[in-house]
Design an enzyme around this catalytic site. Structure first.
Site, PDB file in Angstrom:
ATOM      1  N   PHE A 117       1.106  -1.167  -0.353  1.00  0.00           N
ATOM      2  CA  PHE A 117       0.045  -0.121  -0.020  1.00  0.00           C
ATOM      3  C   PHE A 117       0.971   1.240   0.112  1.00  0.00           C
ATOM      4  O   PHE A 117       1.794   1.169   0.400  1.00  0.00           O
ATOM      5  CB  PHE A 117      -0.889  -0.051   1.557  1.00  0.00           C
ATOM      6  N   HIS A 232      -8.836  10.756  -1.501  1.00  0.00           N
ATOM      7  CA  HIS A 232      -7.645   9.669  -1.506  1.00  0.00           C
ATOM      8  C   HIS A 232      -7.936   9.552  -2.807  1.00  0.00           C
ATOM      9  O   HIS A 232      -8.787  10.917  -3.638  1.00  0.00           O
ATOM     10  CB  HIS A 232      -9.386   8.238  -1.386  1.00  0.00           C
ATOM     11  N   GLU A 245      -6.845   1.277  -2.770  1.00  0.00           N
ATOM     12  CA  GLU A 245      -5.963   2.014  -2.966  1.00  0.00           C
ATOM     13  C   GLU A 245      -4.652   0.243  -3.200  1.00  0.00           C
ATOM     14  O   GLU A 245      -3.952   0.665  -4.009  1.00  0.00           O
ATOM     15  CB  GLU A 245      -4.931   1.945  -2.017  1.00  0.00           C
ATOM     16  N   ARG A 276      -0.706   9.041   0.063  1.00  0.00           N
ATOM     17  CA  ARG A 276      -2.769   9.234  -0.605  1.00  0.00           C
ATOM     18  C   ARG A 276      -2.622  11.176  -0.867  1.00  0.00           C
ATOM     19  O   ARG A 276      -2.725  11.446  -1.815  1.00  0.00           O
ATOM     20  CB  ARG A 276      -3.586   9.099   0.481  1.00  0.00           C
ATOM     21  N   HIS A 343     -12.821  11.902   1.906  1.00  0.00           N
ATOM     22  CA  HIS A 343     -12.532  10.295   1.755  1.00  0.00           C
ATOM     23  C   HIS A 343     -12.560   9.565   3.348  1.00  0.00           C
ATOM     24  O   HIS A 343     -13.092   9.044   4.435  1.00  0.00           O
ATOM     25  CB  HIS A 343     -11.384   9.189   1.482  1.00  0.00           C
ATOM     26  N   ARG A 384      -3.558  10.220   7.130  1.00  0.00           N
ATOM     27  CA  ARG A 384      -3.462   8.401   6.887  1.00  0.00           C
ATOM     28  C   ARG A 384      -2.796   8.050   6.069  1.00  0.00           C
ATOM     29  O   ARG A 384      -3.096   7.796   4.948  1.00  0.00           O
ATOM     30  CB  ARG A 384      -5.314   7.621   7.233  1.00  0.00           C
TER      31      ARG A 384
HETATM   32  C1  LIG Z   1     -14.760   2.931   0.592  1.00  0.00           C
HETATM   33  C2  LIG Z   1     -14.599   2.840   1.549  1.00  0.00           C
HETATM   34  C3  LIG Z   1     -12.975   1.871   1.625  1.00  0.00           C
HETATM   35  C4  LIG Z   1     -12.000   1.945   2.452  1.00  0.00           C
HETATM   36  N1  LIG Z   1     -11.185   0.909   2.583  1.00  0.00           N
HETATM   37  C5  LIG Z   1     -10.074   0.679   3.384  1.00  0.00           C
HETATM   38  C6  LIG Z   1      -8.718  -0.047   3.488  1.00  0.00           C
HETATM   39  O1  LIG Z   1      -9.021  -1.026   3.303  1.00  0.00           O
HETATM   40  N2  LIG Z   1      -8.496  -0.688   4.705  1.00  0.00           N
HETATM   41  C7  LIG Z   1      -8.521   0.574   5.925  1.00  0.00           C
HETATM   42  O2  LIG Z   1      -7.867   0.510   6.688  1.00  0.00           O
HETATM   43  N3  LIG Z   1      -9.531   2.543   5.589  1.00  0.00           N
HETATM   44  C8  LIG Z   1     -10.348   1.561   4.685  1.00  0.00           C
HETATM   45  N4  LIG Z   1     -11.675   2.624   4.898  1.00  0.00           N
HETATM   46  C9  LIG Z   1     -11.368   3.366   6.113  1.00  0.00           C
HETATM   47  C10 LIG Z   1     -12.180   2.728   6.891  1.00  0.00           C
HETATM   48  O3  LIG Z   1     -13.430   1.739   6.412  1.00  0.00           O
HETATM   49  C11 LIG Z   1     -12.806   3.550   8.262  1.00  0.00           C
HETATM   50  O4  LIG Z   1     -11.697   4.418   8.727  1.00  0.00           O
HETATM   51  C12 LIG Z   1     -13.347   2.560   9.466  1.00  0.00           C
HETATM   52  O5  LIG Z   1     -13.942   1.308   8.975  1.00  0.00           O
HETATM   53  C13 LIG Z   1     -13.857   2.931  10.237  1.00  0.00           C
HETATM   54  O6  LIG Z   1     -14.568   2.098  11.274  1.00  0.00           O
HETATM   55  P1  LIG Z   1     -15.522   2.768  12.108  1.00  0.00           P
HETATM   56  O7  LIG Z   1     -15.930   1.557  12.676  1.00  0.00           O
HETATM   57  O8  LIG Z   1     -15.389   3.704  12.971  1.00  0.00           O
HETATM   58  O9  LIG Z   1     -17.070   3.282  11.574  1.00  0.00           O
HETATM   59  P2  LIG Z   1     -18.039   2.841  10.714  1.00  0.00           P
HETATM   60  O10 LIG Z   1     -17.645   1.273  10.460  1.00  0.00           O
HETATM   61  O11 LIG Z   1     -18.135   3.688   9.761  1.00  0.00           O
HETATM   62  O12 LIG Z   1     -19.198   2.646  11.272  1.00  0.00           O
HETATM   63  C14 LIG Z   1     -20.245   4.292  11.797  1.00  0.00           C
HETATM   64  C15 LIG Z   1     -21.109   3.669  12.811  1.00  0.00           C
HETATM   65  O13 LIG Z   1     -21.845   4.592  13.885  1.00  0.00           O
HETATM   66  C16 LIG Z   1     -23.203   4.319  13.424  1.00  0.00           C
HETATM   67  N5  LIG Z   1     -23.773   5.923  13.470  1.00  0.00           N
HETATM   68  C17 LIG Z   1     -23.039   6.677  12.979  1.00  0.00           C
HETATM   69  N6  LIG Z   1     -24.159   8.022  14.236  1.00  0.00           N
HETATM   70  C18 LIG Z   1     -25.227   8.109  14.151  1.00  0.00           C
HETATM   71  C19 LIG Z   1     -26.068   8.275  15.224  1.00  0.00           C
HETATM   72  N7  LIG Z   1     -26.578   9.234  14.663  1.00  0.00           N
HETATM   73  N8  LIG Z   1     -27.075   7.255  15.767  1.00  0.00           N
HETATM   74  C20 LIG Z   1     -26.806   6.055  15.760  1.00  0.00           C
HETATM   75  N9  LIG Z   1     -25.367   5.851  15.026  1.00  0.00           N
HETATM   76  C21 LIG Z   1     -24.833   6.445  14.089  1.00  0.00           C
HETATM   77  C22 LIG Z   1     -23.682   3.734  12.102  1.00  0.00           C
HETATM   78  O14 LIG Z   1     -24.767   3.313  12.096  1.00  0.00           O
HETATM   79  C23 LIG Z   1     -22.285   3.077  11.947  1.00  0.00           C
HETATM   80  O15 LIG Z   1     -22.750   1.462  12.444  1.00  0.00           O
HETATM   81  C24 LIG Z   1     -12.633   2.509   3.643  1.00  0.00           C
HETATM   82  C25 LIG Z   1     -13.165   3.676   3.686  1.00  0.00           C
HETATM   83  C26 LIG Z   1     -14.091   4.204   2.773  1.00  0.00           C
HETATM   84  C27 LIG Z   1     -15.408   4.518   2.701  1.00  0.00           C
END
Ligand SMILES: Cc1cc2nc3c(=O)[nH]c(=O)nc-3n(C[C@H](O)[C@H](O)[C@H](O)COP(=O)(O)OP(=O)(O)OC[C@H]3O[C@@H](n4cnc5c(N)ncnc54)[C@H](O)[C@@H]3O)c2cc1C
Length: 571
Positions: A117, A232, A245, A276, A343, A384
């Site tokens: 990566f 991104h 990526e 990035r 992103h 990041r």
């Molecule tokens: C398309 C894409 C590809 C990616 N690929 C990678 C990768 O390959 N490798 C990597 O390291 N990172 C990657 N990332 C980044 C990474 O996926 C995220 O930063 C990480 O998964 C975030 O996890 P999280 O648990 O913090 O939040 P999330 O998985 O975003 O979960 C957020 C949660 O909060 C809840 N929520 C939010 N607001 C409220 C509210 N007001 N009331 C109730 N519930 C709420 C939602 O329902 C959800 O369940 C990628 C991101 C994207 C967008």
């Protein structure tokens, strides 16, 4: 009106990787744990992570190298104690995920496969084809269920109950029937993910509206380093939908309309695999200087054809599908059209290394925790590295879950909530439902997103940021005059979108304020008037506060330095 009050040891908001991992740890240790989520858990944005999760596993790699790459990638703004902890625990995190049941892709001899990566010294991203996030999320969600976590799907959390320096629960409403209720707990954790939807062109799910940031900020608590938004390099042209990526990791090459492999100019050593921010600026620069492709010259090409059909079909099947669906371009046969897309949010709710939320740079809030993308423990600093954020969500989710267990067992007091604690939320809902103003949510949201992309995007100037500051003030005023058409109680998405828009306007102002004050270029934050990093004046974290009139004050917090000394960042 009497409001139901549910009681738990810990209430976690968000069912992505951070929330599910924390909930699993809490329930496994015997705490009563509830997860509130506005989506079905498996639709959390974690499930969209395609490319991978970093851990130094191979003989050629080491924890020190992972740590160094992350510090350098962060443009030296990352806190080195937190980075050290995450990198050290990364191999164990992978093993834990495997023990939970996640199946990673393998090499011929049965080892966990790893792909290169950007910004990394060694192939370090473990993956499950290009469905890494979904594989992990399904696994951890199932395990959390097994341990008895109470999942409340389709509940919208609108406020925290914050009194005398302690958080005692949250106020939510059921999206099915708009009924408000209180979740009263010893400890509350936010794991609500990122806020990419504030930008027009972005790679994020519709739900990534950053609600939690404004909820916290409206209580006078600070937000940290909000000016650092990652763009991104490879979003599908026009929509911003992500081409992971992994495409560059597997060998994708970038070309402009003249057929030049332009990364040779910007990052002669690492080329497409520079970090990035570097690649996104290169792409945007090529487009701004007229070397973009297509009729509108608004994108460049990534060419994967040389990888061959077999590799693309086995390692990048989802990416191929996305490009066919959104562009009608088959990456096996032709280059595909891409441009930079908003992103990831490096900033967020400030937390210490245990995941406890900061009241200011010196004090903590009792009973309040955060992890994952909504939090800023600052492992990513100003930029990041790819595959470090699934790691952050999974590792810190677990780590914070364990810390909550420890703190609850030590005796965080349970403070009873009352109906009165829901007043702000019930009034807000009532006001939005009865308002007869003439402003509409989609129009204001569009203005907000377009303005953020145009004025607070990949390249920023004092002028563009001041324009956006005024735009946001205007949008905030007009929001007071908003009207929603659906007045019903059942699945009122108009109401939800209006509340989300209010949040987006508020936290976007933090992005812009931080960017105005940071008169330097560091990582993802690029100021045309100040093109260099300025360690003398800006090697520090921004901590901004908003008062009830929408006015800002800012203080700065020291960066935790460590083994890795400041150096120029070249790739
Ligand atoms: C398309 C894409 C590809 C990616 N690929 C990678 C990768 O390959 N490798 C990597 O390291 N990172 C990657 N990332 C980044 C990474 O996926 C995220 O930063 C990480 O998964 C975030 O996890 P999280 O648990 O913090 O939040 P999330 O998985 O975003 O979960 C957020 C949660 O909060 C809840 N929520 C939010 N607001 C409220 C509210 N007001 N009331 C109730 N519930 C709420 C939602 O329902 C959800 O369940 C990628 C991101 C994207 C967008």
């Amino acid at each position: 009106m009497s409001i139901p009050i549910h009681k738990y040891d810990v209430v976690i908001v968000g069912a992505g990787l951070a929330g599910c991992a924390a909930a699993r740890e809490a329930a496994h240790a015997g705490l009563s744990a509830c997860v509130l989520t506005k989506l079905h858990p498996l639709r959390s944005h974690s499930g969209a992570a395609q490319g991978g999760i970093n851990a130094a596993l191979s003989a050629d790699d080491s924890i020190e190298l992972h740590e160094f790459d992350t510090v350098k990638g962060s443009d030296y703004l990352g806190d080195q104690d937190a980075i050290r902890l995450m990198c050290e625990k990364a191999p164990e995190t992978i093993r834990w995920a495997e023990q939970m049941g996640a199946v990673f892709s393998r090499t011929e001899d049965g080892k966990i496969a790893q792909r290169p990566f950007g910004g990394q010294s060694s192939p370090r991203a473990c993956y499950a084809k290009d469905r890494t996030g979904l594989t992990l999320l399904q696994t951890i969600y199932e395990q959390a269920h097994r341990d008895g976590v109470d999942f409340k799907d389709e509940y919208y959390v609108a406020d925290i109950i914050y009194k005398d320096g302690k958080v005692n629960g949250v106020v939510a409403y059921d999206l099915v029937d708009s009924k408000p209720m209180i979740f009263n707990a010893r400890a509350v954790m936010f794991a609500t993910g990122g806020y990419g939807r504030a930008f027009k062109i972005n790679s994020n799910a519709h739900a990534n509206t950053g609600d939690a940031l404004s909820i916290v900020a409206r209580h006078g608590l600070p937000l940290e380093d909000m000016e650092f938004v990652q763009f991104h390099p490879t979003g599908i042209a026009g929509s911003g939908v992500l081409i992971s990526e992994a495409a560059r990791g597997e060998g994708g090459k970038l070309f402009n309309s003249l057929g030049e492999r332009f990364m040779e100019k910007y990052a002669p050593n690492k080329l497409e695999l520079a970090s990035r921010d570097v690649v996104s600026r290169a792409i945007t620069q090529e487009i701004l200087e007229g070397r973009g492709c297509g009729e509108n010259k608004d994108h460049v090409h990534i060419d994967l054809t040389h990888l061959g059909a077999d590799l693309i079909k086995t390692k990048l099947p989802e990416l191929r599908d996305l490009a066919i669906t959104f562009l009608g371009q088959d990456m096996i046969k032709e280059p595909i059209s891409i441009a930079a897309t908003a992103h990831y949010s490096m900033g967020g709710i400030p937390v210490n290394i245990d995941g406890r939320v900061r009241k200011n740079k010196d004090e903590l809030v009792e009973g309040f925790y955060a992890a994952g993308e909504c939090a800023c423990v600052s492992v990513h600093g100003a930029n990041r590295l790819g595959a470090n954020s699934v790691l952050e969500a999974l590792f810190f989710g677990r780590h914070v879950g364990d810390n909550i267990v420890r703190d609850v067992k030590k005796g965080i007091p349970f403070k009873d909530a009352t109906d009165q604690d829901a007043l702000t939320t019930t009034r807000e809902i009532e006001k939005l439902k009865t308002s007869n103003g003439d402003e509409r949510v989609p129009a204001l949201r569009n203005e907000l997103q377009q303005g953020m992309t145009d004025n607070a995007g990949v390249f920023r100037t004092e002028k563009s940021l001041l324009v956006q500051r005024e735009n946001l003030k205007d949008l905030k005023k007009r929001f007071e005059n908003i009207r929603i058409d659906d007045k019903s109680k059942v699945y009122n998405t108009d109401l939800q979108e209006a509340i989300e828009l209010g949040h987006m306007i508020d936290f976007s102002a933090f992005i812009v304020e931080g960017a105005i004050l940071r008169k330097e270029s560091r990582g993802a934050h690029y100021r045309e008037e100040y093109q260099k990093r300025d360690d003398e004046n800006f090697l520090k974290h921004t901590m901004s506060y908003m008062n009830a009139n929408g006015e800002f004050t800012t203080e700065y917090m020291d960066v935790v330095l460590g083994n890795h000394e400041l150096a120029d960042r070249t790739y």
